[in-house]
Motif scaffolding. Structure first.
Motif, mmCIF file in Angstrom:
data_model
loop_
_atom_site.group_PDB
_atom_site.id
_atom_site.type_symbol
_atom_site.label_atom_id
_atom_site.label_comp_id
_atom_site.label_asym_id
_atom_site.label_seq_id
_atom_site.Cartn_x
_atom_site.Cartn_y
_atom_site.Cartn_z
ATOM 1 N N UNK A 25 0.824 -1.206 0.000
ATOM 2 C CA UNK A 25 0.000 0.000 0.000
ATOM 3 C C UNK A 25 0.864 1.264 0.000
ATOM 4 N N UNK A 26 2.068 1.169 0.602
ATOM 5 C CA UNK A 26 2.920 2.356 0.651
ATOM 6 C C UNK A 26 3.369 2.771 -0.750
ATOM 7 N N UNK A 27 3.536 1.784 -1.645
ATOM 8 C CA UNK A 27 3.918 2.131 -3.018
ATOM 9 C C UNK A 27 2.763 2.813 -3.739
ATOM 10 N N UNK A 28 1.547 2.368 -3.471
ATOM 11 C CA UNK A 28 0.376 3.000 -4.090
ATOM 12 C C UNK A 28 0.222 4.444 -3.613
ATOM 13 N N UNK A 29 0.439 4.672 -2.316
ATOM 14 C CA UNK A 29 0.289 6.020 -1.776
ATOM 15 C C UNK A 29 1.390 6.959 -2.278
ATOM 16 N N UNK A 30 2.576 6.425 -2.491
ATOM 17 C CA UNK A 30 3.689 7.266 -2.953
ATOM 18 C C UNK A 30 3.810 7.317 -4.467
ATOM 19 N N UNK A 31 2.936 6.622 -5.195
ATOM 20 C CA UNK A 31 3.044 6.577 -6.652
ATOM 21 C C UNK A 31 2.911 7.950 -7.319
ATOM 22 N N UNK A 32 2.016 8.866 -6.869
ATOM 23 C CA UNK A 32 1.985 10.188 -7.522
ATOM 24 C C UNK A 32 3.308 10.932 -7.428
ATOM 25 N N UNK A 33 3.938 10.879 -6.254
ATOM 26 C CA UNK A 33 5.231 11.555 -6.104
ATOM 27 C C UNK A 33 6.302 10.872 -6.948
ATOM 28 N N UNK A 34 6.258 9.542 -7.021
ATOM 29 C CA UNK A 34 7.243 8.818 -7.831
ATOM 30 C C UNK A 34 7.070 9.127 -9.314
ATOM 31 N N UNK A 35 5.821 9.175 -9.774
ATOM 32 C CA UNK A 35 5.568 9.508 -11.182
ATOM 33 C C UNK A 35 6.039 10.919 -11.491
ATOM 34 N N UNK A 36 5.772 11.849 -10.576
ATOM 35 C CA UNK A 36 6.218 13.232 -10.769
ATOM 36 C C UNK A 36 7.737 13.306 -10.793
ATOM 37 N N UNK A 37 8.385 12.571 -9.900
ATOM 38 C CA UNK A 37 9.848 12.554 -9.849
ATOM 39 C C UNK A 37 10.434 11.984 -11.137
ATOM 40 N N UNK A 38 9.859 10.875 -11.605
ATOM 41 C CA UNK A 38 10.361 10.251 -12.834
ATOM 42 C C UNK A 38 10.114 11.145 -14.049
ATOM 43 N N UNK A 39 8.939 11.759 -14.097
ATOM 44 C CA UNK A 39 8.585 12.548 -15.269
ATOM 45 C C UNK A 39 9.320 13.863 -15.380
ATOM 46 N N UNK A 40 9.609 14.480 -14.258
ATOM 47 C CA UNK A 40 10.214 15.810 -14.269
ATOM 48 C C UNK A 40 11.727 15.797 -14.077
ATOM 49 N N UNK A 41 12.291 14.699 -13.611
ATOM 50 C CA UNK A 41 13.723 14.686 -13.349
ATOM 51 C C UNK A 41 14.437 13.538 -14.049
ATOM 52 N N UNK A 42 14.042 12.313 -13.763
ATOM 53 C CA UNK A 42 14.774 11.157 -14.268
ATOM 54 C C UNK A 42 14.677 11.057 -15.786
ATOM 55 N N UNK A 43 13.464 11.154 -16.318
ATOM 56 C CA UNK A 43 13.282 11.010 -17.768
ATOM 57 C C UNK A 43 14.011 12.103 -18.549
ATOM 58 N N UNK A 44 13.874 13.406 -18.195
ATOM 59 C CA UNK A 44 14.640 14.420 -18.933
ATOM 60 C C UNK A 44 16.146 14.216 -18.848
#
Length: 289
Positions: free
Chosen positions: A11-30
């Motif tokens: 459940x902790x991964x589900x709750x933190x998924x928005x922050x992880x997606x934002x982190x991946x999309x705005x930092x890791x992917x670029x």
């Protein structure tokens, strides 16, 4: 038991998924796309080619021009960091001794640069630092100089403006550490015969070091990666790594070379920050142990 159940069902991964997606999309992917771009070949007639090569990194590492840019950027960032420490630590200590009303008022003044657009703030400084600006007019009227000092389009002006911009980060970092200090320890040292300087050096300063180090890391990183201030205040006469990256992307249109310089800047910042952090922490442990 509830905590163990939460860890087990993911459940902790589900709750933190928005922050992880934002982190991946705005930092890791670029960053990953920039790193991939840095390996592409480039031709002045055909542009970026779907071919992979190490020539961009070899060009940067074999040209003394880029070494000069990285050295100038490092010295600029180091100078801003030192000035922020020298000005920010005493400023925070004075702020901590103020009454709550004045603390709030001065906090607004200190955080003011962060509330203004970087372009507007930098253009305001360009007026102040100009040959007919407030600083030069004051120096000439006081008889300290015979003619206006060259502050615009100089490294001195860039360091002054960056120090003004980065000082709030140092104050915030030191302030957060200062709130955790126990005044009774300093009072005990004074009661045992320690003078103010000894108390500050042996008691207060070691406890402030985590905040100073974290503030220095933030200031150095942001200064090394700053673009608007070196571009507007330094102009074409003061080239740093970020302005060189801008020129490669938008002037020369050599995106792979600009990406290679950006990746090397990122690795350089990470290396300097991690290495200096460990070295300074080790030194202060030896000095204050």
């Amino acid at each position: 038991m509830a905590e163990i159940s939460t860890r087990g069902n993911g459940r902790q991964w589900f709750l933190s998924s928005p922050a992880l997606v934002l982190f991946l999309g705005l930092l890791v992917v670029p960053l990953a796309l920039t790193a991939m771009l840095s390996f592409n070949a480039f031709d002045s007639a055909r542009g970026t080619l779907p071919e992979y090569t190490l020539s961009n990194y070899l060009e940067v590492l074999s040209d003394s021009y880029y070494y000069e840019l990285f050295l100038r950027t490092a010295l600029m960032s180091l100078g801003v960091t030192v000035l922020c420490i020298v000005l920010g630590v005493p400023e925070t200590l004075i702020l901590a001794r103020m009454r709550p009303f004045w603390q709030g008022a001065f906090f607004v003044v200190i955080l003011g640069p962060l509330l203004i657009s970087v372009v507007v703030r930098t253009l305001g400084w360009s007026i102040i630092l100009g040959r007919e600006g407030f600083i030069n007019a004051s120096l000439v009227s006081l008889g300290l100089v015979q003619k206006p000092v060259q502050l615009m389009f100089s490294m001195t002006g860039v360091v002054i403006v960056l120090t003004h911009v980065m000082l709030p980060f140092m104050v915030i970092a030191v302030w957060s550490t200062l709130q955790k200090l126990d005044d009774q320890v300093a009072n005990a040292a004074r009661s045992l015969g320690a003078g103010p300087l000894t108390t500050f050096r042996r008691i207060i300063l070691p406890q402030l070091m985590p905040g100073i180090l974290s503030g220095a890391i933030i200031v150095f990183t942001l200064s090394a990666s700053a673009f608007a201030t070196p571009a507007l205040i330094g102009g074409r006469r003061v080239k740093v790594v970020t302005t060189a990256i801008y020129d490669e992307f938008l002037s020369s249109l050599n995106w792979p070379l600009g990406a290679a310089v950006a990746v090397l800047l990122l690795f350089g910042i990470v290396f300097v920050v991690v290495g200096s952090n460990r070295l300074i922490e080790r030194k202060f442990k030896q000095v204050f142990s």
